[in-house]
Design a protein around this motif. Structure first.
Motif, PDB file in Angstrom:
ATOM      1  N   LYS A  11    -114.063 -22.213  59.052  1.00 17.16           N
ATOM      2  CA  LYS A  11    -114.116 -23.635  59.781  1.00 17.16           C
ATOM      3  C   LYS A  11    -112.763 -24.567  59.521  1.00 17.16           C
ATOM      4  O   LYS A  11    -112.166 -25.416  60.607  1.00 17.16           O
ATOM      5  CB  LYS A  11    -115.246 -24.578  59.347  1.00 17.16           C
ATOM      6  N   CYS A  12    -112.334 -24.570  58.413  1.00 15.14           N
ATOM      7  CA  CYS A  12    -111.105 -25.148  57.971  1.00 15.14           C
ATOM      8  C   CYS A  12    -109.763 -24.614  58.765  1.00 15.14           C
ATOM      9  O   CYS A  12    -109.164 -25.108  59.402  1.00 15.14           O
ATOM     10  CB  CYS A  12    -110.856 -25.102  56.709  1.00 15.14           C
ATOM     11  N   ARG A  13    -109.980 -23.160  58.774  1.00 11.78           N
ATOM     12  CA  ARG A  13    -108.778 -22.452  59.536  1.00 11.78           C
ATOM     13  C   ARG A  13    -108.848 -22.748  61.415  1.00 11.78           C
ATOM     14  O   ARG A  13    -108.074 -23.032  61.869  1.00 11.78           O
ATOM     15  CB  ARG A  13    -108.811 -21.005  59.374  1.00 11.78           C
ATOM     16  N   ARG A  14    -110.291 -22.898  61.644  1.00 12.71           N
ATOM     17  CA  ARG A  14    -110.289 -23.043  63.088  1.00 12.71           C
ATOM     18  C   ARG A  14    -109.954 -24.649  63.431  1.00 12.71           C
ATOM     19  O   ARG A  14    -109.164 -24.971  64.565  1.00 12.71           O
ATOM     20  CB  ARG A  14    -111.794 -22.965  63.447  1.00 12.71           C
ATOM     21  N   GLN A  15    -109.816 -25.377  62.497  1.00 12.62           N
ATOM     22  CA  GLN A  15    -109.440 -26.756  62.615  1.00 12.62           C
ATOM     23  C   GLN A  15    -107.875 -26.619  62.782  1.00 12.62           C
ATOM     24  O   GLN A  15    -107.490 -27.677  63.806  1.00 12.62           O
ATOM     25  CB  GLN A  15    -109.764 -27.746  61.548  1.00 12.62           C
ATOM     26  N   GLN A  16    -107.289 -25.866  62.384  1.00  6.19           N
ATOM     27  CA  GLN A  16    -105.836 -25.792  62.537  1.00  6.19           C
ATOM     28  C   GLN A  16    -105.486 -25.376  64.063  1.00  6.19           C
ATOM     29  O   GLN A  16    -104.515 -25.662  64.517  1.00  6.19           O
ATOM     30  CB  GLN A  16    -104.960 -24.865  61.669  1.00  6.19           C
ATOM     31  N   VAL A  17    -106.515 -24.461  64.569  1.00  2.00           N
ATOM     32  CA  VAL A  17    -106.331 -24.400  65.862  1.00  2.00           C
ATOM     33  C   VAL A  17    -106.625 -25.426  66.873  1.00  2.00           C
ATOM     34  O   VAL A  17    -106.028 -25.750  67.808  1.00  2.00           O
ATOM     35  CB  VAL A  17    -107.209 -23.026  66.523  1.00  2.00           C
ATOM     36  N   ASN A  18    -107.569 -26.210  66.491  1.00  3.70           N
ATOM     37  CA  ASN A  18    -107.927 -27.269  67.240  1.00  3.70           C
ATOM     38  C   ASN A  18    -107.101 -28.388  67.295  1.00  3.70           C
ATOM     39  O   ASN A  18    -106.770 -29.204  68.205  1.00  3.70           O
ATOM     40  CB  ASN A  18    -109.347 -27.870  66.793  1.00  3.70           C
ATOM     41  N   ASP A  19    -106.414 -28.255  66.013  1.00  2.00           N
ATOM     42  CA  ASP A  19    -105.041 -29.272  66.037  1.00  2.00           C
ATOM     43  C   ASP A  19    -103.915 -28.990  66.800  1.00  2.00           C
ATOM     44  O   ASP A  19    -102.862 -29.593  66.581  1.00  2.00           O
ATOM     45  CB  ASP A  19    -104.721 -29.742  64.459  1.00  2.00           C
ATOM     46  N   LYS A  20    -103.961 -27.687  67.143  1.00  2.00           N
ATOM     47  CA  LYS A  20    -102.889 -27.190  67.851  1.00  2.00           C
ATOM     48  C   LYS A  20    -101.534 -26.865  67.211  1.00  2.00           C
ATOM     49  O   LYS A  20    -100.628 -26.838  67.586  1.00  2.00           O
ATOM     50  CB  LYS A  20    -102.635 -27.996  69.019  1.00  2.00           C
ATOM     51  N   THR A  21    -101.749 -26.710  65.912  1.00  2.00           N
ATOM     52  CA  THR A  21    -100.807 -26.259  65.090  1.00  2.00           C
ATOM     53  C   THR A  21    -100.384 -24.825  64.788  1.00  2.00           C
ATOM     54  O   THR A  21     -99.781 -24.258  64.451  1.00  2.00           O
ATOM     55  CB  THR A  21    -101.150 -27.164  63.372  1.00  2.00           C
ATOM     56  N   PHE A  22    -101.441 -24.023  65.363  1.00  2.13           N
ATOM     57  CA  PHE A  22    -101.531 -22.690  65.518  1.00  2.13           C
ATOM     58  C   PHE A  22    -102.241 -22.511  66.733  1.00  2.13           C
ATOM     59  O   PHE A  22    -103.312 -23.002  67.276  1.00  2.13           O
ATOM     60  CB  PHE A  22    -102.146 -21.888  64.385  1.00  2.13           C
ATOM     61  N   ASP A  23    -101.811 -21.226  67.333  1.00  2.88           N
ATOM     62  CA  ASP A  23    -102.374 -20.901  68.733  1.00  2.88           C
ATOM     63  C   ASP A  23    -103.641 -20.135  68.507  1.00  2.88           C
ATOM     64  O   ASP A  23    -104.648 -20.197  69.368  1.00  2.88           O
ATOM     65  CB  ASP A  23    -101.487 -19.987  69.575  1.00  2.88           C
ATOM     66  N   THR A  24    -103.631 -19.551  67.624  1.00  5.79           N
ATOM     67  CA  THR A  24    -104.950 -18.313  67.360  1.00  5.79           C
ATOM     68  C   THR A  24    -105.368 -18.512  65.950  1.00  5.79           C
ATOM     69  O   THR A  24    -104.665 -18.815  65.040  1.00  5.79           O
ATOM     70  CB  THR A  24    -104.800 -17.018  67.948  1.00  5.79           C
TER      71      THR A  24
END
Length: 256
Positions: free
Chosen positions: A169-182
């Motif tokens: 969930k923490c790692r998916r947040q980084q995608v939600n925040d658009k700091t990573f693409d996938t």
């Protein structure tokens, strides 16, 4: 504009009509506290979070009338395995948002490359030499503070900084925040200041905008204080304030 205010234990949660007024109010209170501290001590030590949630407060904070030359800065976490010059590092974010925009006494970076044990030993020594006055932080979608996700958070941690694995969930947040693409691009490990290190600060200012954080804000204010929602520890701190916008406070306001 301030539209609501809630108090749970020691924690005050302020709800604002929009992100900009939230960020400005947080910056004003942080700057006022900085000036108060500098009126009675020669310098101050601050820890900063690096995330899009902090954009508004940092944008306003750099415009505040404070003597940055008396501030020593730390950041609270960093990915492991990225090069120190990588644009995805938290150091890069903080340089662009804050460190390159004001003239500080010193900035200490955790580092992303190299031996993790060496990185942690060096940073722990620096933290012991510079007791923290102010922490500026956010809350993760899973209720984490820094990278103290629920499965690794320890309110009695003996370490000042440690290596952690990041939950999905923490790692998916980084995608939600658009700091990573996938999700595959998001590092699986990070170095983080521990919960006791964060709460050792004299003051804690927590800025939490957007609807993605609505559940985290609700649980921070309503759940029992425990590592299941690491941010609940803010309710035990004598000088902690949480700033939200109406989207992040939506579930909290529904419950009142």
């Amino acid at each position: 504009m301030l539209i609501k205010e809630y108090v749970k234990d020691n924690l005050t949660c302020k709800v604002f009509s929009d992100r900009d007024s939230m960020g400005k109010a947080a910056a004003d209170q942080i700057a006022a506290t900085m000036r108060e501290l500098l009126a009675r001590q020669d310098e101050i030590n601050m820890v900063f979070a690096a995330a899009p949630s902090q954009n508004d407060v940092l944008r306003h904070l750099v415009e505040e009338d404070v003597d940055w030359s008396k501030v020593t800065a730390f950041h609270m976490d960093e990915y492991v395995g990225l090069g120190d010059g990588d644009e995805k590092t938290f150091a890069h974010y903080l340089n662009a948002a804050l460190f390159d925009r004001v003239r500080m006494k010193a900035v200490y970076y955790i580092g992303s490359a190299g031996d993790v044990g060496t990185l942690c030993e060096r940073y722990e020594k620096l933290l012991k030499e510079h007791p923290i006055d102010i922490v500026c932080l956010g809350i993760g979608e899973n209720g984490h503070i820094a990278f103290n996700d629920p499965h690794v958070a320890d309110f009695r941690d003996k370490k000042a900084i440690k290596l952690v694995d990041l939950d999905e969930k923490c790692r998916r947040q980084q995608v939600n925040d658009k700091t990573f693409d996938t999700l595959d691009e998001v590092p699986k490990y990070a170095v983080t200041l521990t919960v006791p290190t964060l709460v050792s600060a004299k003051y804690m200012f927590c800025v939490v905008p957007t609807a993605n954080k609505a559940d985290a804000v609700f649980h921070t204010m309503h759940d029992a204080v425990s590592e299941k929602v690491p941010a609940t520890i803010l309710r035990r701190h004598p000088h902690a304030v949480m700033f939200t916008d109406k989207e992040s406070a939506e579930e909290l306001m529904k419950a009142q």
